[in-house]
Motif scaffolding. Structure first.
Motif, mmCIF file in Angstrom:
data_model
loop_
_atom_site.group_PDB
_atom_site.id
_atom_site.type_symbol
_atom_site.label_atom_id
_atom_site.label_comp_id
_atom_site.label_asym_id
_atom_site.label_seq_id
_atom_site.Cartn_x
_atom_site.Cartn_y
_atom_site.Cartn_z
ATOM 1 N N ASP A 91 5.208 12.901 0.749
ATOM 2 C CA ASP A 91 5.819 11.611 1.069
ATOM 3 C C ASP A 91 6.414 11.532 2.476
ATOM 4 O OD1 ASP A 91 5.760 9.093 -0.006
ATOM 5 O OD2 ASP A 91 7.784 9.195 -0.847
ATOM 6 N N ALA A 92 6.196 12.558 3.330
ATOM 7 C CA ALA A 92 6.657 12.485 4.719
ATOM 8 C C ALA A 92 5.631 11.700 5.533
ATOM 9 C CB ALA A 92 6.840 13.881 5.301
ATOM 10 N N GLN A 98 8.562 1.533 -0.039
ATOM 11 C CA GLN A 98 8.771 0.091 -0.152
ATOM 12 C C GLN A 98 10.253 -0.245 -0.248
ATOM 13 O OE1 GLN A 98 6.200 -2.164 -2.813
ATOM 14 N NE2 GLN A 98 4.688 -0.517 -2.741
ATOM 15 N N ARG A 99 11.070 0.692 -0.700
ATOM 16 C CA ARG A 99 12.516 0.480 -0.806
ATOM 17 C C ARG A 99 13.268 0.967 0.432
ATOM 18 N NH1 ARG A 99 11.870 3.308 -5.675
ATOM 19 N NH2 ARG A 99 13.098 4.960 -4.733
ATOM 20 N N THR A 100 12.590 1.617 1.385
ATOM 21 C CA THR A 100 13.284 2.319 2.460
ATOM 22 C C THR A 100 13.118 1.707 3.842
ATOM 23 O OG1 THR A 100 12.877 4.333 1.179
ATOM 24 C CG2 THR A 100 13.675 4.647 3.383
ATOM 25 N N TRP A 101 12.314 0.694 3.983
ATOM 26 C CA TRP A 101 12.118 0.122 5.310
ATOM 27 C C TRP A 101 13.276 -0.823 5.660
ATOM 28 C CZ3 TRP A 101 11.107 -5.093 6.458
ATOM 29 C CH2 TRP A 101 10.999 -5.929 5.342
ATOM 30 N N ASP A 102 13.357 -1.202 6.933
ATOM 31 C CA ASP A 102 14.474 -2.038 7.370
ATOM 32 C C ASP A 102 14.041 -2.951 8.510
ATOM 33 O OD1 ASP A 102 17.359 -2.741 7.561
ATOM 34 O OD2 ASP A 102 17.174 -1.796 9.522
ATOM 35 N N ALA A 103 14.522 -4.152 8.493
ATOM 36 C CA ALA A 103 14.378 -5.088 9.615
ATOM 37 C C ALA A 103 15.692 -5.866 9.701
ATOM 38 C CB ALA A 103 13.198 -6.023 9.410
ATOM 39 N N SER A 104 16.663 -5.263 10.346
ATOM 40 C CA SER A 104 18.012 -5.845 10.427
ATOM 41 C C SER A 104 18.292 -6.358 11.822
ATOM 42 C CB SER A 104 19.063 -4.781 10.094
ATOM 43 O OG SER A 104 18.924 -4.318 8.775
ATOM 44 N N ASP A 105 19.257 -7.258 11.917
ATOM 45 C CA ASP A 105 19.740 -7.657 13.228
ATOM 46 C C ASP A 105 21.213 -8.005 13.123
ATOM 47 O OD1 ASP A 105 19.985 -10.821 13.085
ATOM 48 O OD2 ASP A 105 18.063 -10.297 12.173
ATOM 49 N N TRP A 106 21.914 -7.829 14.227
ATOM 50 C CA TRP A 106 23.330 -8.116 14.327
ATOM 51 C C TRP A 106 23.574 -8.887 15.612
ATOM 52 C CZ3 TRP A 106 21.331 -3.418 12.942
ATOM 53 C CH2 TRP A 106 21.728 -2.887 11.709
ATOM 54 N N THR A 107 24.640 -9.671 15.638
ATOM 55 C CA THR A 107 25.100 -10.298 16.863
ATOM 56 C C THR A 107 26.512 -9.809 17.128
ATOM 57 O OG1 THR A 107 23.751 -12.259 16.422
ATOM 58 C CG2 THR A 107 25.533 -12.494 18.032
ATOM 59 N N LEU A 108 26.712 -9.200 18.301
ATOM 60 C CA LEU A 108 28.002 -8.641 18.682
ATOM 61 C C LEU A 108 28.446 -9.281 19.990
ATOM 62 C CD1 LEU A 108 27.052 -4.864 18.246
ATOM 63 C CD2 LEU A 108 28.210 -6.304 16.558
ATOM 64 N N SER A 109 29.731 -9.231 20.278
ATOM 65 C CA SER A 109 30.245 -9.641 21.572
ATOM 66 C C SER A 109 30.602 -8.371 22.328
ATOM 67 C CB SER A 109 31.474 -10.535 21.392
ATOM 68 O OG SER A 109 31.947 -10.957 22.652
ATOM 69 N N LEU A 110 29.869 -8.082 23.429
ATOM 70 C CA LEU A 110 30.046 -6.835 24.167
ATOM 71 C C LEU A 110 30.034 -7.084 25.665
ATOM 72 C CD1 LEU A 110 27.435 -4.604 22.242
ATOM 73 C CD2 LEU A 110 29.911 -4.664 21.881
ATOM 74 N N THR A 111 30.618 -6.177 26.397
ATOM 75 C CA THR A 111 30.473 -6.159 27.850
ATOM 76 C C THR A 111 29.209 -5.362 28.169
ATOM 77 O OG1 THR A 111 31.692 -4.096 28.050
ATOM 78 C CG2 THR A 111 32.986 -6.150 28.177
ATOM 79 N N ASP A 155 0.811 -1.220 0.000
ATOM 80 C CA ASP A 155 0.000 0.000 0.000
ATOM 81 C C ASP A 155 0.842 1.267 0.000
ATOM 82 O OD1 ASP A 155 -2.101 -1.776 0.244
ATOM 83 O OD2 ASP A 155 -2.466 -1.343 2.364
ATOM 84 N N TRP A 156 2.140 1.137 0.292
ATOM 85 C CA TRP A 156 3.016 2.296 0.402
ATOM 86 C C TRP A 156 3.627 2.649 -0.948
ATOM 87 C CZ3 TRP A 156 2.989 5.121 4.701
ATOM 88 C CH2 TRP A 156 2.473 4.535 5.852
ATOM 89 N N SER A 157 4.099 3.879 -1.065
ATOM 90 C CA SER A 157 4.742 4.328 -2.303
ATOM 91 C C SER A 157 5.979 3.478 -2.581
ATOM 92 C CB SER A 157 5.147 5.806 -2.196
ATOM 93 O OG SER A 157 6.227 5.946 -1.274
ATOM 94 N N GLU A 158 6.429 3.494 -3.802
ATOM 95 C CA GLU A 158 7.623 2.733 -4.176
ATOM 96 C C GLU A 158 8.833 3.156 -3.346
ATOM 97 O OE1 GLU A 158 10.429 2.179 -8.082
ATOM 98 O OE2 GLU A 158 8.275 2.433 -8.409
ATOM 99 N N ALA A 159 8.939 4.471 -3.073
ATOM 100 C CA ALA A 159 10.061 4.966 -2.266
ATOM 101 C C ALA A 159 10.044 4.349 -0.873
ATOM 102 C CB ALA A 159 10.014 6.488 -2.177
#
Length: 195
Positions: free
Chosen positions: A179-180, A137-150, A131-135
């Protein structure tokens, strides 16, 4: 519509206000008012699939604890409009270890409802992505990382992420900019077992 700059800063929860907020419908009502601006109990009931009696009762409870207030400039006749008071809430970690089991339970419920809300928001977006504009549809994010941290490095990472996200408030485009859209940013930093 309520813009974030119209709301007071983040509200710090204490044991009393935590117990007043820690209810799934109250949290949904508060989020709806923060994002959609002032509304009546009936409007919120229709939006959330609840009875207006339930939304009215829980809005009054939220008002008792200072999370929402009347928005009389929107009312006509007997219609009662409500608005959020704060942009968000924060809590002291001590509430999770409070001596009162009711406070610990409320803190736990609050955290689980926040996690459920994040899941609902992501699922809703994925289900309506087309349902969203093409812009968008190209701009969303669902990322994940695994880091070793204290723990200290994890706290530094969290603080830096929060500062970065907050810095974008000042860059918000003027109302009516094409588009905002409101954008939700979720952040989760937690240790995991590797076995």
């Amino acid at each position: 519509m309520n813009e974030p700059q119209d709301l007071q800063p983040v509200h710090s929860l204490d044991a009393r206000s935590l117990r007043g907020l820690a209810h799934p419908l109250r949290m949904q009502l508060l989020n709806a008012l923060r994002r959609g601006g002032p509304a009546t109990a009936s409007q919120l009931a229709a939006k959330l699939g609840e009875s207006s009696g339930a939304t009215s009762y829980h809005l009054r409870q939220l008002a008792t604890h200072g999370f929402v207030e009347d928005a009389p400039e929107h009312g006509k006749g007997r219609e009662r409009w409500w608005r959020a008071v704060h942009m968000g809430v924060q809590y002291d970690e001590a509430l999770l270890n409070d001596g009162d089991p009711e406070v610990r339970g409320a803190a736990d419920l609050l955290l689980h409802e926040v996690a459920n809300q994040h899941t609902r928001e992501l699922s809703t977006f994925l289900g309506t992505r087309g349902d969203w504009s093409e812009a968008w549809q190209r701009t969303w994010d669902a990322s994940d990382w695994t880091l070793s941290l204290t723990p200290e490095l994890a706290r530094e990472l969290i603080d830096k992420m929060h500062d970065l996200v907050e810095s974008y408030r000042a860059l918000a485009p003027a109302e009516g900019t094409p588009d905002a859209e409101q954008v939700r940013v979720h952040s989760h930093v937690m240790p995991i077992h590797t076995d």
